[in-house]
Design a protein around this motif. Structure first.
Motif, PDB file in Angstrom:
ATOM      1  N   ARG A 229       1.539  49.876 -17.663  1.00 39.04           N
ATOM      2  CA  ARG A 229       1.299  49.364 -19.023  1.00 39.04           C
ATOM      3  C   ARG A 229       0.158  50.200 -19.596  1.00 39.04           C
ATOM      4  O   ARG A 229      -1.008  49.962 -19.309  1.00 39.04           O
ATOM      5  N   LEU A 230       0.547  51.188 -20.390  1.00 38.10           N
ATOM      6  CA  LEU A 230      -0.410  52.163 -20.892  1.00 38.10           C
ATOM      7  C   LEU A 230      -0.338  52.247 -22.413  1.00 38.10           C
ATOM      8  O   LEU A 230       0.758  52.137 -22.991  1.00 38.10           O
ATOM      9  N   PRO A 231      -1.451  52.465 -23.078  1.00 33.27           N
ATOM     10  CA  PRO A 231      -1.419  52.755 -24.512  1.00 33.27           C
ATOM     11  C   PRO A 231      -0.882  54.173 -24.731  1.00 33.27           C
ATOM     12  O   PRO A 231      -0.737  54.953 -23.793  1.00 33.27           O
ATOM     13  N   ASN A 232      -0.586  54.501 -25.977  1.00 29.73           N
ATOM     14  CA  ASN A 232      -0.075  55.844 -26.269  1.00 29.73           C
ATOM     15  C   ASN A 232      -1.088  56.914 -25.891  1.00 29.73           C
ATOM     16  O   ASN A 232      -0.722  57.983 -25.395  1.00 29.73           O
ATOM     17  N   SER A 233      -2.330  56.642 -26.126  1.00 25.13           N
ATOM     18  CA  SER A 233      -3.401  57.568 -25.718  1.00 25.13           C
ATOM     19  C   SER A 233      -4.671  56.763 -25.482  1.00 25.13           C
ATOM     20  O   SER A 233      -4.837  55.663 -26.029  1.00 25.13           O
ATOM     21  N   CYS A 234      -5.541  57.323 -24.650  1.00 26.09           N
ATOM     22  CA  CYS A 234      -6.814  56.650 -24.350  1.00 26.09           C
ATOM     23  C   CYS A 234      -7.871  57.698 -24.050  1.00 26.09           C
ATOM     24  O   CYS A 234      -8.161  58.003 -22.886  1.00 26.09           O
ATOM     25  N   PRO A 235      -8.449  58.306 -25.084  1.00 24.49           N
ATOM     26  CA  PRO A 235      -9.486  59.326 -24.846  1.00 24.49           C
ATOM     27  C   PRO A 235     -10.781  58.683 -24.362  1.00 24.49           C
ATOM     28  O   PRO A 235     -11.241  57.678 -24.896  1.00 24.49           O
ATOM     29  N   VAL A 236     -11.383  59.280 -23.333  1.00 27.68           N
ATOM     30  CA  VAL A 236     -12.648  58.795 -22.801  1.00 27.68           C
ATOM     31  C   VAL A 236     -13.421  59.985 -22.253  1.00 27.68           C
ATOM     32  O   VAL A 236     -12.832  60.915 -21.685  1.00 27.68           O
ATOM     33  N   GLU A 237     -14.720  59.970 -22.444  1.00 34.13           N
ATOM     34  CA  GLU A 237     -15.565  61.052 -21.932  1.00 34.13           C
ATOM     35  C   GLU A 237     -16.039  60.704 -20.528  1.00 34.13           C
ATOM     36  O   GLU A 237     -16.779  59.746 -20.320  1.00 34.13           O
TER      37      GLU A 237
ATOM     38  N   THR B 155     -11.726  48.560 -24.402  1.00 39.20           N
ATOM     39  CA  THR B 155     -12.530  47.822 -25.376  1.00 39.20           C
ATOM     40  C   THR B 155     -13.491  48.822 -26.022  1.00 39.20           C
ATOM     41  O   THR B 155     -13.455  50.012 -25.721  1.00 39.20           O
ATOM     42  N   ASP B 156     -14.351  48.300 -26.882  1.00 40.02           N
ATOM     43  CA  ASP B 156     -15.342  49.183 -27.509  1.00 40.02           C
ATOM     44  C   ASP B 156     -16.366  49.697 -26.508  1.00 40.02           C
ATOM     45  O   ASP B 156     -16.979  50.758 -26.719  1.00 40.02           O
ATOM     46  N   ASP B 157     -16.556  48.944 -25.404  1.00 43.82           N
ATOM     47  CA  ASP B 157     -17.608  49.294 -24.443  1.00 43.82           C
ATOM     48  C   ASP B 157     -17.109  50.055 -23.226  1.00 43.82           C
ATOM     49  O   ASP B 157     -17.862  50.817 -22.619  1.00 43.82           O
ATOM     50  N   GLU B 158     -15.838  49.838 -22.822  1.00 45.50           N
ATOM     51  CA  GLU B 158     -15.375  50.448 -21.589  1.00 45.50           C
ATOM     52  C   GLU B 158     -13.870  50.601 -21.578  1.00 45.50           C
ATOM     53  O   GLU B 158     -13.147  50.013 -22.399  1.00 45.50           O
ATOM     54  N   VAL B 159     -13.400  51.384 -20.603  1.00 46.01           N
ATOM     55  CA  VAL B 159     -11.977  51.540 -20.310  1.00 46.01           C
ATOM     56  C   VAL B 159     -11.771  51.098 -18.874  1.00 46.01           C
ATOM     57  O   VAL B 159     -12.518  51.514 -17.974  1.00 46.01           O
ATOM     58  N   ALA B 160     -10.778  50.244 -18.637  1.00 45.13           N
ATOM     59  CA  ALA B 160     -10.509  49.730 -17.296  1.00 45.13           C
ATOM     60  C   ALA B 160      -9.113  50.142 -16.857  1.00 45.13           C
ATOM     61  O   ALA B 160      -8.139  49.997 -17.609  1.00 45.13           O
ATOM     62  N   VAL B 161      -9.014  50.678 -15.631  1.00 42.93           N
ATOM     63  CA  VAL B 161      -7.734  51.047 -15.029  1.00 42.93           C
ATOM     64  C   VAL B 161      -7.572  50.223 -13.764  1.00 42.93           C
ATOM     65  O   VAL B 161      -8.382  50.318 -12.843  1.00 42.93           O
ATOM     66  N   SER B 162      -6.516  49.399 -13.722  1.00 45.82           N
ATOM     67  CA  SER B 162      -6.257  48.540 -12.571  1.00 45.82           C
ATOM     68  C   SER B 162      -4.997  49.012 -11.858  1.00 45.82           C
ATOM     69  O   SER B 162      -3.944  49.212 -12.490  1.00 45.82           O
ATOM     70  N   ILE B 163      -5.080  49.201 -10.538  1.00 41.37           N
ATOM     71  CA  ILE B 163      -3.933  49.586  -9.702  1.00 41.37           C
ATOM     72  C   ILE B 163      -3.649  48.424  -8.773  1.00 41.37           C
ATOM     73  O   ILE B 163      -4.479  48.080  -7.921  1.00 41.37           O
ATOM     74  N   THR B 164      -2.463  47.802  -8.943  1.00 41.80           N
ATOM     75  CA  THR B 164      -2.108  46.614  -8.167  1.00 41.80           C
ATOM     76  C   THR B 164      -0.895  46.907  -7.307  1.00 41.80           C
ATOM     77  O   THR B 164       0.096  47.497  -7.775  1.00 41.80           O
ATOM     78  N   ASP B 165      -0.954  46.516  -6.031  1.00 41.53           N
ATOM     79  CA  ASP B 165       0.204  46.658  -5.135  1.00 41.53           C
ATOM     80  C   ASP B 165       0.512  45.305  -4.513  1.00 41.53           C
ATOM     81  O   ASP B 165      -0.286  44.365  -4.590  1.00 41.53           O
ATOM     82  N   ASN B 166       1.678  45.192  -3.903  1.00 44.01           N
ATOM     83  CA  ASN B 166       2.086  43.950  -3.242  1.00 44.01           C
ATOM     84  C   ASN B 166       2.092  44.115  -1.736  1.00 44.01           C
ATOM     85  O   ASN B 166       2.906  43.516  -1.028  1.00 44.01           O
ATOM     86  N   GLY B 167       1.172  44.956  -1.239  1.00 47.81           N
ATOM     87  CA  GLY B 167       1.087  45.217   0.195  1.00 47.81           C
ATOM     88  C   GLY B 167       0.339  44.130   0.939  1.00 47.81           C
ATOM     89  O   GLY B 167       0.085  43.031   0.400  1.00 47.81           O
TER      90      GLY B 167
ATOM     91  N   THR C 129      -5.751  44.630  -5.796  1.00 42.34           N
ATOM     92  CA  THR C 129      -5.983  45.218  -7.115  1.00 42.34           C
ATOM     93  C   THR C 129      -7.298  45.962  -7.091  1.00 42.34           C
ATOM     94  O   THR C 129      -8.347  45.378  -6.811  1.00 42.34           O
ATOM     95  N   ALA C 130      -7.214  47.264  -7.334  1.00 43.49           N
ATOM     96  CA  ALA C 130      -8.415  48.095  -7.443  1.00 43.49           C
ATOM     97  C   ALA C 130      -8.626  48.403  -8.917  1.00 43.49           C
ATOM     98  O   ALA C 130      -7.704  48.862  -9.598  1.00 43.49           O
ATOM     99  N   THR C 131      -9.855  48.156  -9.424  1.00 45.81           N
ATOM    100  CA  THR C 131     -10.140  48.345 -10.843  1.00 45.81           C
ATOM    101  C   THR C 131     -11.308  49.296 -11.025  1.00 45.81           C
ATOM    102  O   THR C 131     -12.388  49.079 -10.471  1.00 45.81           O
ATOM    103  N   ILE C 132     -11.040  50.351 -11.782  1.00 48.19           N
ATOM    104  CA  ILE C 132     -12.096  51.296 -12.171  1.00 48.19           C
ATOM    105  C   ILE C 132     -12.485  51.004 -13.611  1.00 48.19           C
ATOM    106  O   ILE C 132     -11.622  50.942 -14.491  1.00 48.19           O
ATOM    107  N   ARG C 133     -13.789  50.820 -13.838  1.00 53.18           N
ATOM    108  CA  ARG C 133     -14.296  50.582 -15.197  1.00 53.18           C
ATOM    109  C   ARG C 133     -15.172  51.768 -15.600  1.00 53.18           C
ATOM    110  O   ARG C 133     -16.170  52.054 -14.936  1.00 53.18           O
ATOM    111  N   ILE C 134     -14.768  52.435 -16.675  1.00 49.65           N
ATOM    112  CA  ILE C 134     -15.481  53.614 -17.159  1.00 49.65           C
ATOM    113  C   ILE C 134     -16.172  53.266 -18.471  1.00 49.65           C
ATOM    114  O   ILE C 134     -15.503  52.951 -19.464  1.00 49.65           O
ATOM    115  N   PRO C 135     -17.496  53.280 -18.510  1.00 48.91           N
ATOM    116  CA  PRO C 135     -18.186  52.956 -19.762  1.00 48.91           C
ATOM    117  C   PRO C 135     -17.972  54.051 -20.801  1.00 48.91           C
ATOM    118  O   PRO C 135     -17.929  55.231 -20.481  1.00 48.91           O
ATOM    119  N   ARG C 136     -17.867  53.642 -22.038  1.00 52.80           N
ATOM    120  CA  ARG C 136     -17.755  54.615 -23.122  1.00 52.80           C
ATOM    121  C   ARG C 136     -19.147  55.155 -23.441  1.00 52.80           C
ATOM    122  O   ARG C 136     -20.124  54.413 -23.454  1.00 52.80           O
TER     123      ARG C 136
END
Length: 552
Positions: free
Chosen positions: A439-447, A481-493, A544-551
């Motif tokens: 479930r991804l947006p069309n684009s997500c630029p982040v530095e 969000t305005d403050d961060e970008v979060a990427v969650s990787i979920t498996d059923n292992g 579920t592993a979640t990486i949060r990248i601050p903007r």
């Protein structure tokens, strides 16, 4: 006339009682600087006030004489005790045996002269028990000389406090200021009496104020609790050499560690840097220019590495006055760096060359055996090939980790949505048995750092490779969000064991083949460098592993 006299007696008695209260905090903190002196000041002030009380009552000459002796004894305790208190506080006097021997000798001489005054009449004024002519004719009675000596001790202590107030900051300055304010009232009132300005000696009132001031210093300014340490003492105690050099290249000051390094005991001030560090010509050139960095010298038959830290000292108008150079010893650190560099080279060479070559041979031969063999033997060959593949993967990831450590990345703008999509396409080909969704947006630029791709790649790979579910699935969700970008990787292992998560949280290493593995070690390194965060939620139904990248 009775009322003022009565008031004087009451205040003097109050001073005698309240002064003793100073003993309580002094005893509780008797090992702290300043407490020893206060244990003399408190009884001295109390005895002095008691002596003044006796003076105000109608007594025979012998009783007045005895009271005067009490005042003389208390004066020694006050003057000497206050100097010791201030000397300890300002780190200018250490109350050792020599100090107390000098004070005890003075006390003995003064008291002997005071007690034997009826025999020689050299100490007190002629009004006391004059039964014969004095043995000698002195310009001043010795009692006046004694009083001037005690004034000298107290004024010397005041000078130390005043200097400390000017040179120190924060709590140390507050403590010194309060101590200076404490001694002023009794000193001023005593001087007024000595000069005949007041009809009564109100010094006891000053002791009341002094006691309140000391109490305030103890309770509000942490006197006797917060141990004062001057910059000079800290500098002398430093194990790292420190040298101050003026603009002419002459040594202004050097701590003991610096003098030990240069083998100079005394006479070092005002000498040139070249003379002070004569055995180290390379070091002399660095000191003259004030260039920071590391330098190696040989001292005492062994090599020592130092990191030079230079601080400029400017005067008015930012005109340079001197520079202070700290030799931060990094000998052990440099040795450790050399050992780690050697280990890295050996490990890199072994993993990249020897082990990989041997694994390639093992894999190739077992692939040939797999074609030629059947049944149980073919299964063993296939297992050997899988083990070789895993070891080759570990070798590759270790090399990636090594390159990551050696690299020097700068943040850049990355389309995280496109990056995740590319990774999923690659892993769909590698793990066709795993159902990947996103479930991804069309684009997500982040530095962020470019190596963030490595972190995402390893997390997706782990989710797929270690998934033992009947229908393995991996889902990647990207939210912003305005403050961060979060990427969650979920498996059923099967989920990550709690013990392994605890080991990762503690930051302790585990085996490269087990535990969190090299891949997650790479992930942690990237996360730390990029300023992002990584969290895990794991149970028997999956992870579920979640990486949060601050903007930025």
């Amino acid at each position: 006339m009775l009322f003022p006299q009565f008031r004087f007696v009451v205040i003097s008695l109050l001073g005698a009682v309240l002064s003793l209260l100073v003993v309580i905090p002094a005893l509780r903190n008797r090992d702290k600087p300043g407490a020893t002196g206060l244990l003399m000041v408190a009884p001295g002030a109390s005895l002095f006030s008691l002596g003044l009380t006796l003076f105000a009552t109608p007594l025979p000459d012998w009783a007045v004489y005895a009271a005067n002796n009490v005042v003389v004894a208390s004066g020694v305790l006050l003057g000497f005790g206050w100097l010791v208190t201030v000397g300890e506080h300002t780190e200018t006097i250490v109350p050792d045996r020599r100090v107390f021997a000098a004070g005890g000798s003075y006390f003995t001489i003064v008291q002997t002269l005071a007690l034997t005054d009826p025999l020689h009449h050299l100490f007190f004024s002629p009004i006391y028990l004059r039964q014969s002519e004095p043995l000698l004719v002195l310009p001043l009675p010795l009692n006046i000389v004694h009083i001037l000596c005690m004034y000298g001790l107290i004024l010397a202590a005041c000078g130390l406090l005043f200097s400390d107030v000017l040179e120190t900051t924060d709590a140390r300055r507050t403590q010194s200021g309060l101590l200076l304010a404490c001694i002023v009232p009794p000193l001023a009132l005593n001087v007024l009496d000595l000069l005949g300005i007041t009809s009564l000696n109100w010094t006891a009132l000053g002791f009341v104020v002094m006691t309140l001031g000391i109490g305030w210093a103890v309770l509000r300014a942490d006197f006797l609790d917060l141990v004062p340490v001057s910059r000079g003492r800290a500098l002398r105690s430093m194990s790292d050499p420190v040298v101050a050099i003026d603009t002419e290249g002459r040594v202004i000051d050097a701590n003991p560690a610096a003098r030990d390094l240069s083998d100079v005991d005394s006479g070092y001030q005002n000498v040139t840097v070249g003379s002070f560090f004569q055995p180290f010509p390379d070091l002399v050139e660095r000191l003259k220019t004030g260039t920071e960095g590391t330098i190696a010298v040989t001292h005492g038959g062994r090599k020592r590495d130092f990191s030079l830290i230079v601080s400029e000292i400017n005067g008015r108008g930012d005109s340079p006055l001197a520079r202070v150079i700290v030799f931060r010893e990094v000998t052990q650190l440099k040795q450790r760096e050399r050992e780690l560099d050697l280990l890295s080279q050996v490990q890199s060479r072994v993993l990249r060359h020897n082990i990989r070559n041997e694994l390639d041979v093992i894999k190739a031969q077992n692939e040939q055996l797999l074609v030629e063999l059947e049944g149980r033997r073919a299964e063993l060959a296939e297992t050997t090939i899988s083990s070789a593949d895993r070891l080759l993967s570990i070798s590759s990831k270790t090399r990636v980790a090594e390159q990551l450590i050696e690299s020097d990345e700068n943040p850049t703008m990355i389309d995280l949505a496109a990056t995740v999509e590319q990774l999923l396409e690659t892993h769909r080909e590698t793990y066709p048995e795993v159902a990947f969704s996103d479930r991804l947006p069309n684009s997500c630029p982040v530095e962020t750092l470019p190596s963030i791709r490595l972190a995402l790649d390893n997390l997706v790979e782990n989710a797929a490779e270690h998934n033992t579910a009947a229908d393995p699935a991996v889902e990647v969700v990207l939210t912003e969000t305005d403050d961060e970008v979060a990427v969650s990787i979920t498996d059923n292992g099967p989920g990550i064991p709690e013990q392994e998560l605890a080991v990762r949280d503690r930051g302790r290493e585990t085996s490269l083949e087990h535990g969190i593995g090299v891949g997650l070690w790479v992930v942690d390194l990237v996360i730390e460098r990029s300023g992002a965060s990584l969290s895990f939620e794991s149970d028997t139904g999956g992870t579920t592993a979640t990486i949060r990248i601050p903007r930025q």
